[in-house]
Design an enzyme around this catalytic site. Structure first.
Site, short mmCIF file in Angstrom:
data_model
loop_
_atom_site.label_atom_id
_atom_site.label_comp_id
_atom_site.label_asym_id
_atom_site.label_seq_id
_atom_site.Cartn_x
_atom_site.Cartn_y
_atom_site.Cartn_z
N ASP A 118 -19.88 7.60 -70.35
CA ASP A 118 -21.14 7.83 -69.31
C ASP A 118 -20.64 8.96 -68.90
O ASP A 118 -19.56 9.57 -68.66
CB ASP A 118 -21.08 6.65 -68.50
CG ASP A 118 -22.59 6.63 -67.95
OD1 ASP A 118 -23.38 7.60 -68.09
OD2 ASP A 118 -23.11 5.62 -67.35
C1 BGC Z 1 -26.44 6.86 -66.78
C2 BGC Z 1 -26.46 6.83 -68.29
C3 BGC Z 1 -27.25 8.12 -68.82
C4 BGC Z 1 -26.35 9.13 -68.32
C5 BGC Z 1 -27.02 10.39 -68.95
C6 BGC Z 1 -25.62 7.99 -66.43
O1 BGC Z 1 -25.65 8.33 -64.82
O2 BGC Z 1 -25.29 5.76 -66.35
O3 BGC Z 1 -27.19 5.52 -68.41
O4 BGC Z 1 -27.48 7.92 -70.12
O5 BGC Z 1 -26.28 9.40 -67.03
O6 BGC Z 1 -28.08 10.76 -68.24
#
Ligand code: BGC
Length: 760
Positions: free
Chosen positions: A234
């Site tokens: 993530d």
């Molecule tokens: C979120 C993800 C997301 C990623 C990219 C993160 O903060 O938890 O779900 O895909 O950011 O934006």
């Protein structure tokens, strides 16, 4: 040896160490490095549409608010309530077409975390409190994307069930709930739908951050489940890049502008990181790049955004859940008199949640416009009634009450303001804003013919006020076509068919996770174990406002002739007949729940969803519905057996219109798995006695012992209190009693005999 290496790592062998390292981290916020023959892979958030952010300059700052338009389909909270995997696949297919049009290779979704608590700020992005339903819908999204050549990123792996302290908290979960609830949808989708990537979660699991969790990323995901895609982190989840690589994390996102690449290079040179770990990641990334870039073409036909908007409307229709409809208030008859539309949310709809999943829609249908359009000129008057930010406004309230009093019927739009729920924080209560509740009270006094329509991403408390409204519609967050979908349902141009994918409790305090959410001092203990959602409400005998699986339509159905049988290939088949007994056509979602045999070795939820099917029926029409599932789905995860274990015995298979509206049941007798657990001296007397082989052997030994030692053991077993007292003692302790008919040496022989005979 050299030959072996070059054959298994063809891409890595052609790259320098620095190139290899650079491949395993992002080149920008949403793009990977292109290195030699490995092309760059570009990604976009989803999951319910594309978020097409502008990246300023070379891998520069992400601009969340200037995204280009894309179709905003119903978010997972709504799609989950459709219980319609085909629909989810179709929606994902349309998202993939848009992705290809924009040169996006991977959509960052679906999010398949379980709704452990109704307070999770990100519940709007997740499907359900039930792992099977989650797997059916999440798996369909993976298929829909990848069928069109666009990669899915199954997220957030795993046990990411809250936003509070999400980047540091350790979810402390026992093995059984981990396997049965929190990993189950991941496992099913990985095995069946083969996603090309998985996104590791921010949080830790039992103390180890997920991005460094070798047990999860390598032992379980790859070795046990056969995952052959990449694991990406993530965004910002990696703290120790080298440890993460060694644990099986292939790609750090987003870029660190080379900082952690240098750490990887250094770690290989110093011997801290085995270069084979890096090479394996490079090969997986090369495969991922090939898979995801193969389909994108720049000269494809232009995307039909109008058609996608129409699909967004049709999809939204399937997601609306009719919770209550007394005196057939719905559907409204436009000819019956004037309709008052009340509530700011009718004019300014909430149709998605906030955070990384936010899409800039191509169009936006508002319920107010759509209601006006679909009445064919009949009087529809509007009053906003409240301010969306929750500040009181007496004038708005009085105006709405006057309108309600002078109208034939009212449709009142209530819901959560955007600031109440978002990625990044959890809610701290389930209530609607006080100004809306005050308005509701006044409106229902002024006009009892009031239908309430809710817009919310997480569950809101409907008790006790739902008693006062004859009709209640859960509209969730429905995406850009939701306004039209709601109008069509309210006027009966479409029949509601959504079902709750999560329980609406009477009170927050009833939620099974309540006492241990969101944890403290860096830990959240999943103390309710497997008793999540309806499993916990049922076990505790809670009354609920609306149960899991509930949803009405404008007709009624009966169920009959349930027959359950074992089918080939270790499948179990439930068949029944469903009849539409009401005045309109409609869609029924038949749910199959299974209860474990009495006397299970572990605490089993009273019933668990094992399958479901949807059937469209005209008035008076009957159809046979078949639901099949695997015998393996009857298993629980046994720590003792270190694996899934099907207990033998008679299960109860129930067909229901919800988890609390069971219409018919049938028994199913199943032979159990062979236990790998052997009886030992540490096994208790109770375990020995209930063991199919050990029990008779022990009784035999007791009978033999009786001749020497009066009737000691037999006498003790005949006394019910003493029997229970002794039942919990390891047999080796009993063997030390002077009066014991089984001596310690006897015991060894007994264990050997028991071990020689397999049992279940
Ligand atoms: C979120 C993800 C997301 C990623 C990219 C993160 O903060 O938890 O779900 O895909 O950011 O934006």
């Amino acid at each position: 040896m050299t030959q072996h290496t070059s054959r298994s790592h063809p891409t890595a062998d052609a790259l320098t160490l620095t190139e290899k390292a650079s491949l395993t981290s992002g080149a920008g916020d949403f793009v990977t490095e292109a290195v030699a023959a490995v092309p760059a892979v570009s990604m976009s958030d989803g999951p319910h549409g594309l978020r097409l952010p502008k990246e300023a300059g070379d891998g520069g700052q992400l601009d969340l608010h200037s995204a280009s338009p894309a179709t905003c389909f119903p978010p997972a909270v709504a799609l989950g309530s459709s219980w319609d995997a085909e629909l989810a696949e179709q929606v994902a297919g349309a998202i993939a077409v848009e992705a290809r049009d924009h040169g996006v290779h991977v959509v960052l979704g679906p999010g398949i975390n379980i709704k452990r608590s109704p307070l999770c700020g990100r519940n709007f992005e997740y499907f359900s409190e039930d792992p099977l339903l989650t797997a059916e819908l999440g798996g369909a999204v993976v298929r829909g994307l990848q069928r069109s050549g666009v990669g899915a990123a199954l997220k957030h792996f795993a046990a990411n069930n809250q936003e509070t302290d999400r980047m540091r908290v350790s979810a402390d979960v026992d093995e059984r709930p981990l396997r049965e609830i929190y990993l189950r949808a991941f496992e099913r989708i990985v095995r069946r739908d083969r996603p090309w990537s998985v996104m590791s979660a921010y949080n830790a699991l039992n103390g180890t951050p997920l991005s460094e969790n070798r047990r999860l990323l390598t032992d379980i995901l790859r070795r046990e489940w056969g995952f052959d895609g990449i694991v990406m982190s993530d965004w910002g989840a990696v703290r120790d890049r080298v440890a993460a690589l060694a644990a099986g994390l292939d790609l750090q996102m987003p870029t660190t502008r080379g900082r952690t690449d240098a750490e990887v290079v250094h770690a290989v040179r110093s011997g801290e990181l085995d270069v084979r770990e890096l090479d394996a990641a490079v090969e997986r990334l090369a495969l991922f790049a090939r898979r995801t870039t193969a389909a994108v073409s720049t000269d494809s036909d232009p995307v039909d955004y109008e058609e996608h908007h129409a699909l967004a409307r049709r999809a939204a229709e399937r997601c609306v859940v009719l919770l209550k409809n007394e005196r057939e208030l719905l559907p409204f008859d436009p000819a019956a008199g004037s309709l008052a539309v009340i509530g700011e949310l009718a004019r300014t709809p909430r149709y998605q949640g906030a955070g990384s999943s936010q899409v800039t829609p191509t169009h936006l249908d508002t319920p107010l416009d759509a209601l006006r359009e679909s009445t064919g000129g009949a009087a529809v008057e509007y009053a906003p009634g409240y301010r969306i930010d929750g500040t009181p406004d007496e004038e708005l309230l009085a105006q709405a009450v006057r309108l309600a009093a002078g109208s034939e019927s009212v449709v009142l739009f209530l819901g959560l303001p955007a600031q109440d729920e978002s990625e990044g924080f959890d809610r701290d209560h389930l209530d609607l804003p006080a100004v809306q509740l005050a308005l509701l009270e006044r409106i229902t006094e002024a006009n009892p013919r009031t239908a309430v329509v809710l817009s919310n991403g997480g569950v809101v408390r409907t008790a006790p006020w739902h008693e006062r409204v004859p009709a209640l519609v859960e509209g969730w967050l429905l995406g850009q076509g939701g306004g039209t979908a709601l109008a069509r349902i309210l006027f009966g141009h479409a029949a509601p068919s959504g079902r709750l994918a999560e329980t609406i409790p009477l009170r927050l305090e009833d939620a099974p996770s309540h006492l241990s959410f969101p944890g403290e001092e860096g830990h959240v203990r999943y103390g309710e174990g497997v008793f999540v959602g309806y499993r916990g409400h049922d076990q505790r005998g809670n009354d609920v406002a609306f149960p899991f699986g509930h949803g009405l339509t404008y007709t009624t159905f009966t169920y009959s002739d349930l027959a359950v049988a074992q089918a080939p290939a270790d499948r179990i088949e439930a068949r029944l007949t469903v009849t539409n007994t009401g005045p309109r056509s409609g869609r029924e979602t038949v749910q199959i729940y299974v209860s474990a045999p009495d006397g299970s070795r572990v605490a089993r939820p009273p019933r668990e969803l094992r399958g479901f099917a949807q059937v469209d029926l005209e008035p008076g029409q009957s159809r046979e519905v078949t639901v099949t599932f695997d015998r393996a789905d009857l298993a629980y995860y046994s720590e003792r057996e270190t694996g899934w274990f099907v207990e033998g015995g008679t299960y109860t298979v129930a067909a229901g219109a919800s988890s609390r509206d069971i219409r018919c049941t049938a028994p199913l007798t199943v032979d159990g798995d062979v236990s790998t657990v052997r009886l030992t001296g540490r096994s208790t007397l109770g375990e020995w006695l209930s063991h199919p082989v050990g029990g008779p052997l022990l009784l035999e030994a007791f009978a033999a012992g009786r001749t020497q030692h009066s009737d000691g053991a037999a006498g003790a077993l005949a006394d019910p209190v003493l029997r229970r007292f002794l039942a919990g003692m390891p047999l080796e302790v009993i063997a030390e009693f002077p009066q014991s008919p089984v001596s310690p040496s006897h015991l060894d022989a007994l264990c050997e005999r028991a071990a020689r005979t397999p049992s279940n």
